[in-house]
Design an enzyme around this catalytic site. Sequence first.
Site, mmCIF file in Angstrom:
data_model
loop_
_atom_site.group_PDB
_atom_site.id
_atom_site.type_symbol
_atom_site.label_atom_id
_atom_site.label_comp_id
_atom_site.label_asym_id
_atom_site.label_seq_id
_atom_site.Cartn_x
_atom_site.Cartn_y
_atom_site.Cartn_z
ATOM 1 N N SER A 515 6.520 9.708 -17.437
ATOM 2 C CA SER A 515 7.294 8.485 -17.201
ATOM 3 C C SER A 515 8.788 8.818 -17.218
ATOM 4 C CB SER A 515 6.919 7.423 -18.232
ATOM 5 O OG SER A 515 7.381 6.153 -17.843
ATOM 6 N N ASP A 600 -0.489 1.820 -11.147
ATOM 7 C CA ASP A 600 0.625 1.855 -12.097
ATOM 8 C C ASP A 600 1.654 0.783 -11.750
ATOM 9 O OD1 ASP A 600 2.662 2.521 -13.852
ATOM 10 O OD2 ASP A 600 2.443 4.670 -13.549
ATOM 11 N N HIS A 635 -0.598 3.480 -15.520
ATOM 12 C CA HIS A 635 0.432 4.309 -16.136
ATOM 13 C C HIS A 635 -0.130 5.286 -17.164
ATOM 14 C CE1 HIS A 635 4.675 5.079 -16.568
ATOM 15 N NE2 HIS A 635 4.627 4.928 -17.874
#
Length: 664
Positions: A515, A600, A635
């Site tokens: 991320s 995501d 995610h």
Amino acid sequence: MHGDPRSDDWFWLRERDDPEVLAHLRAENAYSEAWFAPLAGLRQRLYDEMVGRIQEDDEDPPWRKNGWWYASRTRKGAQYEEHFRRRGAPDGPEQPLLDLNRLAEGKPFLQLGTFKVSPDTRLLAYALDETGGLDYTLRVRDLETGADLDFLVEKTAGAAWAADSRTLFWLTQDEARRSHRLWRQRLGDGSPAVLVHEEPDELYWLGLGKTRDERWIVLDSASKDTSDLRVIDTARPEAPPRLVLPRQPGVEMALDHRQGRFYLLINDTGRNFRLVETDAANPSLEHARELIAHLPEVMLEDVDLFAHHMVVQERDRGAQRLRVVDLDSGETHHIALPESVCAAGGEINAEFDTSTFRFAYTSLVTPHSIYDYDMATRVLTLVKRQPVLGGYDPAHYRSTQIMAPAPDGTEVPVSLVWREDRRAGTPQPLLLYGYGAYGHPMDVYFSVSRVSLLDRGVVFAIAHVRGGGDRGRTWYDAGKLAHKANSFDDFVACAQALVERGWTTPRQLIIEGGSAGGLLVAAAANRRPDLFRAVVAEVPFVDVINTMLDESLPLTVGEFLEWGNPKLEADYRTMRAYSPYDNLRAADYPAYFLRAGLNDSQVPYWEAAKFAQKLRALKTNEAPVLLHVNLDAGHGGASGRYDALRERAQTLAFMLAMWGLAGA
């Protein structure tokens, strides 16, 4: 933009519903699988090692609330947990609550969000995400019959019960997945849902909770640097929310309640917060009593408030401490933790009138542990240490922390762990991990999968770069917005220090981040492609400018306070200088393994997909660029525990191949 011409040859990859895009992503996965084919045996060995270290039939320590003991368990071969409770005692008769394995049947993804039992213990409000895109659907189950009520709300983000156990509050999200509305409904009498509060400012998200004594429902509205609080009397659920303190730019706060007093953690006098108490009926900072003053070196991270004690989680120059305060006598002491470099924080502490504080503890060599601490007698009891099977012995491993000088002279901590009998004092393979955003500390932690690397002679390191909260709020401030370059400079400095001090060499150094950590490692590789052997970037935020220009995407507007708004020229210039996608160039690059999730909602899959394409077009060497897109997740990757281990086995196989250890 701002006179800077930019073209994006791979913009079309964001057209998720285009069959050609989906075909392209499947082709990317096939390409990666072909590259990994010779490593099939290694991947299976790694998977078997990791599964062999976990206790597959396992049960979490139970916790008590309103006469029931709640717990969850996993069974061998099952992907998910079963939640249950026992009446009266930890070994009392068992009642099932939720079996996530049954709920996941026929679904490629499942994740539990809200899990709230009503005060009379009869109803359970629970929420499930079946896509990985944070698409939580809220339901209510009658625990006496095991059947769900005729109640279903989509796109939710939290729930709380009123004292009557029939009135339920919950949050819903807008199209950008911002929690912005609070609703209330009395279940069972046919009354409709009522909109209680709405946050119109797109910078702010609503959060919903309850004080530990269950006297107040707490609604917080928070941006990245400002918040305010409203409360609702749980005994008067139809009363409108009451503002505790007016919103002040740059001031954040959190609240709990005891004996008619609000305890406020607030950063109005300094970035690292102070603790005050004020009259709950007429809250005021002017008439508040300061319990713990702001200190420039000590971050007050959290407060657990009980009937006669409170526990303050502090971060003193990077070291975590748990301070216990006797609220009757005023005496203060710290819990003696087993190791100086560790991670410790409150666990589930559902009861208010208790002298027991439960906290979680881990370090680079100590597995996840649960302790109960008697705040009155000061007795510390180990409740459970997560078993690590297969002969793991922490005595075989060593850890330390060094300091790396950043270009501006700042000393950046680096934590390291290695297996002692695999350390010869010469450079060896090293994995450097980092994050560095949102003020989140990258605390030291134990990892079952990491043992497979350590046992093969790999050193693992964490770079505690600015932008994270590793050394308090000022450490965060020094690595965000206009100062974001410090995060990347710190990470490169940590890598350089590890090379200069003989821990590793550039040919043996792999970096990893996910991320915002994916942004960190990709930006570092752009700065110094010669310093790294390979890069692992999971759901990486690498297309910074394009994403931050698109306000239709989830998170974008609220993220202006973290990264800046590229419509403003100064912010644009800052982003333009580091955005990994925009700074790729003709050069010899490290090998890359990128992971993404089709669903995501936090970092769209196309960021990694576009980055892979552009990197292949520009790089001047033959290092592989691999991309794997999980077409059924978001995610966090795969939701099932065995599926997640298979993903990790693939990543570790890539690293070992890069180190030349595929046969180890």
